[in-house]
Design an enzyme around this catalytic site. Structure first.
Site, mmCIF file in Angstrom:
data_model
loop_
_atom_site.group_PDB
_atom_site.id
_atom_site.type_symbol
_atom_site.label_atom_id
_atom_site.label_comp_id
_atom_site.label_asym_id
_atom_site.label_seq_id
_atom_site.Cartn_x
_atom_site.Cartn_y
_atom_site.Cartn_z
ATOM 1 N N GLN A 102 0.843 -1.195 0.000
ATOM 2 C CA GLN A 102 0.000 0.000 0.000
ATOM 3 C C GLN A 102 0.877 1.243 0.000
ATOM 4 O O GLN A 102 1.699 1.452 0.906
ATOM 5 C CB GLN A 102 -0.926 0.031 1.216
ATOM 6 C CG GLN A 102 -1.977 1.136 1.091
ATOM 7 C CD GLN A 102 -2.854 1.273 2.316
ATOM 8 O OE1 GLN A 102 -2.364 1.565 3.400
ATOM 9 N NE2 GLN A 102 -4.154 1.074 2.145
ATOM 10 N N TYR A 140 -5.960 10.962 4.295
ATOM 11 C CA TYR A 140 -4.569 11.232 3.959
ATOM 12 C C TYR A 140 -4.473 12.060 2.675
ATOM 13 O O TYR A 140 -5.478 12.543 2.161
ATOM 14 C CB TYR A 140 -3.799 9.914 3.886
ATOM 15 C CG TYR A 140 -3.742 9.224 5.239
ATOM 16 C CD1 TYR A 140 -3.141 9.854 6.333
ATOM 17 C CD2 TYR A 140 -4.331 7.980 5.453
ATOM 18 C CE1 TYR A 140 -3.109 9.251 7.588
ATOM 19 C CE2 TYR A 140 -4.304 7.366 6.702
ATOM 20 C CZ TYR A 140 -3.694 8.011 7.769
ATOM 21 O OH TYR A 140 -3.680 7.426 9.010
ATOM 22 N N ARG A 187 -7.552 2.363 -2.624
ATOM 23 C CA ARG A 187 -8.415 2.358 -1.442
ATOM 24 C C ARG A 187 -9.115 3.704 -1.329
ATOM 25 O O ARG A 187 -8.472 4.760 -1.385
ATOM 26 C CB ARG A 187 -7.597 2.095 -0.178
ATOM 27 C CG ARG A 187 -8.474 1.805 1.042
ATOM 28 C CD ARG A 187 -7.654 1.617 2.285
ATOM 29 N NE ARG A 187 -8.312 0.689 3.217
ATOM 30 C CZ ARG A 187 -8.115 0.672 4.528
ATOM 31 N NH1 ARG A 187 -7.292 1.543 5.089
ATOM 32 N NH2 ARG A 187 -8.722 -0.206 5.295
ATOM 33 N N GLY A 236 -9.394 -6.591 8.953
ATOM 34 C CA GLY A 236 -8.297 -5.885 9.590
ATOM 35 C C GLY A 236 -7.905 -6.480 10.918
ATOM 36 O O GLY A 236 -7.121 -7.421 11.000
ATOM 37 N N ARG A 237 -8.466 -5.947 11.998
ATOM 38 C CA ARG A 237 -8.026 -6.340 13.339
ATOM 39 C C ARG A 237 -8.076 -7.844 13.611
ATOM 40 O O ARG A 237 -7.210 -8.362 14.330
ATOM 41 C CB ARG A 237 -8.833 -5.582 14.396
ATOM 42 C CG ARG A 237 -8.474 -4.098 14.452
ATOM 43 C CD ARG A 237 -9.144 -3.391 15.602
ATOM 44 N NE ARG A 237 -8.723 -1.998 15.663
ATOM 45 C CZ ARG A 237 -9.087 -1.147 16.623
ATOM 46 N NH1 ARG A 237 -9.901 -1.565 17.584
ATOM 47 N NH2 ARG A 237 -8.658 0.086 16.600
#
Length: 365
Positions: free
Chosen positions: A100, A181, A228, A318-319
């Site tokens: 990424q 971002y 993304r 994810g987590r």
């Protein structure tokens, strides 16, 4: 009959063994001197190579793109060589991995920037956010606006990062244009107050992303490039007055370029959106002809449902991947999941990083 989630799938030009993907997970464990991955990263990613595709932790394309301590880069020889060892380890286990590409923009602090410079952004508007420095959590610094003549340099930074990722052997790259971002900041009229070719209209605000996409595609090919997005998410105070219009322009442009996938950070959790947000997400998804990766805190049942129904082609977790290196296997057999230790999520060493047992190890114990 095997649920579609656990069957092979094609992501652009890449064949995957299942549709359970590992989402990017910032863990703040890069080397303190050099922001490079090293031996613990090799083991960490190798452990998780049962995912259909691993999408690496966000990786800054230049020192300017750094926003948190001990996050890895892809601009130095040490970093490229470190990532090459990671890629080789994943490939050795029959896995696939994407890098990424990340530039944080205004989500940074002067102490993290070379020479104590201000972070860069589309406009000199400070974010409502904190970051992590050597001193702990601090408010982000006020940024400076990028000059018009700096835009080609930013695009070239992405191109060079893609070239470095290719040298390291990554199967794909993912452009991080979500979560508040830099590229997301350019898209949103709450952060982008420019009056030049990169501000104002949706077409202008999407210009930088599309230039970056074109540059990366020249290196990797469209079939190995993904992106993304988080169109209906507000992060760090980043707002847009009409996200459906700006993303309604951007997504068809991405589709026209033949990108392998959109990795969508959906609003809500567990795949359960309220009706309006769900309808908006569905409308945006319909604008893209490539693969759709859903990401919204899905559990086993909801992931099986959205892939089985065609609502998504793949689901990124994810987590759960922090505490379950063999998550794809556990989900397929409907096994219990390990609980993650949140105190070790960010920073540290092996503890809470490499020591979570696989299902096979737990049963043997």
């Amino acid at each position: 009959m095997t649920d579609k989630l656990f069957t092979p799938g094609t992501l652009g030009d890449v064949e995957l063994k299942n549709r359970v993907l590992m989402a990017p997970l910032t863990r703040n464990r890069a080397s303190k001197e050099g922001d490079a991955p090293y031996d613990i990263h090799v083991d960490y990613y190798r452990q998780r190579s049962g995912a259909g595709l691993i999408i690496s932790e966000a990786t800054q394309i230049t020192p300017e793109g750094k926003g948190y301590i001990q996050t890895p880069g892809i601009y130095s020889r040490e970093q490229i060589d470190g990532w090459k060892k990671v890629v080789n380890a994943v490939h050795g286990e029959g896995g696939k991995i994407a890098l990424q590409l990340w530039h944080v923009g205004r989500i940074s602090h002067v102490s993290l920037q070379e020479g104590g410079q201000k972070p860069v952004a589309p406009s000199a508007i400070k974010a409502e956010a904190q970051t992590v420095t050597e001193e702990g959590f601090v408010d982000v610094s006020e940024p400076r606006a990028l000059e018009l003549d700096e835009m080609p340099r930013v695009v070239e930074d992405y191109r060079r990062a893609a070239q470095n990722a290719k040298e390291a052997g990554f199967d794909m790259v993912e452009i991080h244009a979500a979560n508040g971002y830099l590229l997301d900041q350019f898209l949103r009229d709450g952060a982008n107050m420019r009056d030049d070719a990169y501000g104002g209209s949706p077409e202008n605000r999407a210009r930088l992303i599309l230039e970056v996409v074109d540059a990366v595609v020249e290196v990797y090919g469209a079939g190995r490039t993904g992106i993304r997005l988080s169109p209906l998410i507000e992060v760090a105070g980043l707002k847009d007055s009409d996200p459906m219009t700006v993303f309604g322009y951007l997504i068809p442009e991405l589709s026209r370029r033949g990108l392998a996938y959109i990795h969508m950070v959906e609003p809500g959790t567990q795949g359960d959106l309220d009706q309006e947000l769900g309808q908006q997400t569905a409308r945006l998804r319909e604008l893209f002809d490539g693969a759709y990766i859903a990401n919204a805190g899905y559990g086993r049942a909801t992931a099986i449902r959205v892939v089985g129904s065609g609502q998504a082609d793949f689901v990124a977790f994810g987590r759960p991947y922090i505490a379950n290196p063999d998550l794809a296997e556990r989900l397929e057999v409907d096994a219990d999941l390990n609980e993650g230790d949140q105190s070790t999520y960010y920073g540290g060493g092996v503890e809470g990083y490499l020591d979570y047992p696989t299902l096979k190890e737990s049963r043997a114990a």
